[in-house]
Design an enzyme around this catalytic site. Structure first.
Site: not given
Lengths: 281, 281
Positions: B186-187, B36-37, B32
């Protein structure tokens, strides 16, 4: 034979050897080497291009009241023995390099470590799996060779290696014995003359158990009772455990319905000796 | 981009890449993917010849009442994003391959995992260190890149990597934020419209704390009280913790005498959001 003290230097050598396409065989030991260890070295020489032996008396696998301080050491004699076998590298790190002051990481295998030696030495296998995973990451071997005498250790290390996707293939070599059947162990040095004379009774009693199974007995309690009675003839033995376990998972069996291991740990004064036999039915 | 499902296949690819002298950069994720990733992926592309991203929603790092089942997933969207960055390999294993039925091995970092998120999520870091050590052994990276948002995770993984002599250099990238300051996560998907509007107050309150320290306040309780009061203006926040810890060891400080991290975990309904700021004095 090159003697390497530093972990980073050993890892760099291993990375270079791997980049050169060399197969690395690894024999981790606590030193005071006997023919059992040397059979593992011989196996590594057959399997791999380069053989690395480590000597490190690992403090985390000794309990608080165990024999860490008195564990026999003979680095000079060990070097002579290893050089005769054309070992390529001896990795002999200091404890401060392996466990620096702020060290905090442990590797643990559950279930397999709960019975047999794990019951009487509750922190032992956590120490073993932690040091062996570190050594595998430093030496990066293709093959790592262990002796069947430490049968539970073999199972635990195989489990850990598979679970953590570690690189080596785990090779188990048969137990090497003295002429009278006593399993070779660095701890045999602790035995007095009298203890040394009766010590082979451990292996003999396990073989008695094996014969009874092969003749048809299937009740584990009855077999353990016979082995116990055989050992109790000698007043010097203090039995830690005698257990019959499944070869698949090392769990204790009551009724023997498949291949088993008869495993024993017996004290003779301060020496705690272990041995085992595999019984295929 | 090649998608690899099988752990053995991934490890063989990594061994081959290493034998060819390629430097491997690795970004482990639970998918997801957000910017950032992708900043971690970008960093890997700069550092290494080959970039491997893993997507695996790791069950062992979720507590029994946590959001494993509802954790957002979008493999197709993730692939599109990663392909735009010319990622070489996506490692996307099944849980059965990572944790087969007889799986029993865990990696644990002590001390560092006891406070902050470790207090409210007691089994979380054991799950993180176990999966990350496995992924490091499978992908065998030269560099592994993590985001500062998960600051305790960064410390724990650095400690583990050093302690277990794992191969990668650990790289920490700054937290990537939305325009209003909310740390990307993701949250954040869990947030209602109302919650999303107030969520940036977490980062704002941490910055308020930072300003107070930079103006000379050294009493941690007083600073935490100001941050708490700032957040408690909004009824929807439920504070899990707000702590000021030493950058050297993540231990809680009472009096600020050196560089610190202000770290917070705050619930907004089911979303547990974390964030932190580093304060150099």
């Amino acid at each position: 034979m090159k003697i390497i003290k530093n972990t980073k230097e050993m890892q760099d050598i291993s990375l270079r050897l791997r980049a050169e396409g060399k197969k690395i065989g690894f024999v981790p030991t606590m030193g005071y080497l006997h023919d059992g260890h040397l059979s593992l070295v011989k196996r590594s020489k057959e399997l791999a291009d380069i053989t690395v032996v480590s000597i490190f008396v690992n403090p985390t696998q000794f309990g608080v009241n165990e024999d860490l301080d008195s564990y026999p050491r003979d680095l000079e004699g060990d070097c002579t023995r290893l050089e005769k076998f054309d070992v390529d590298y001896l990795f002999n790190p200091d404890a401060e390099d392996i466990y620096p002051a702020n060290y905090h990481t442990y590797v643990e295998v559950e279930t397999l470590t709960e019975n047999l030696c794990g019951r009487s030495r509750p922190t032992h296998f956590r120490g073993v799996t932690t040091i062996v995973s570190k050594l595998f990451n430093i030496v990066l071997p293709h093959y790592a060779i262990f002796g069947q005498k430490d049968v539970q250790q073999c199972y635990v290390i195989k489990r850990m290696t598979e679970d953590l996707n570690l690189l080596p293939q785990i090779i188990i070599n048969p137990t090497v014995r003295e002429n009278d059947g006593l399993a070779m162990s660095s701890r045999n040095k602790y035995l007095t003359k009298e203890e040394r004379i009766i010590a082979p009774a451990i292996y003999q009693s396990l073989n008695t158990g094996k014969e009874i199974i092969l003749k048809g007995e299937r009740n584990a309690d009855k077999i353990v009772a016979v082995i116990t009675a055989t050992l109790e003839k000698y007043l010097l033995f203090r039995i830690d455990y005698i257990d019959i376990v499944d070869t698949k998972n090392l769990q204790k069996v009551n009724e023997i319905t498949g291949d088993v291991i008869i495993a024993a740990a017996v004290f003779l004064s301060k020496a705690r000796l272990i041995d085992n036999v595999i019984v295929k039915i």
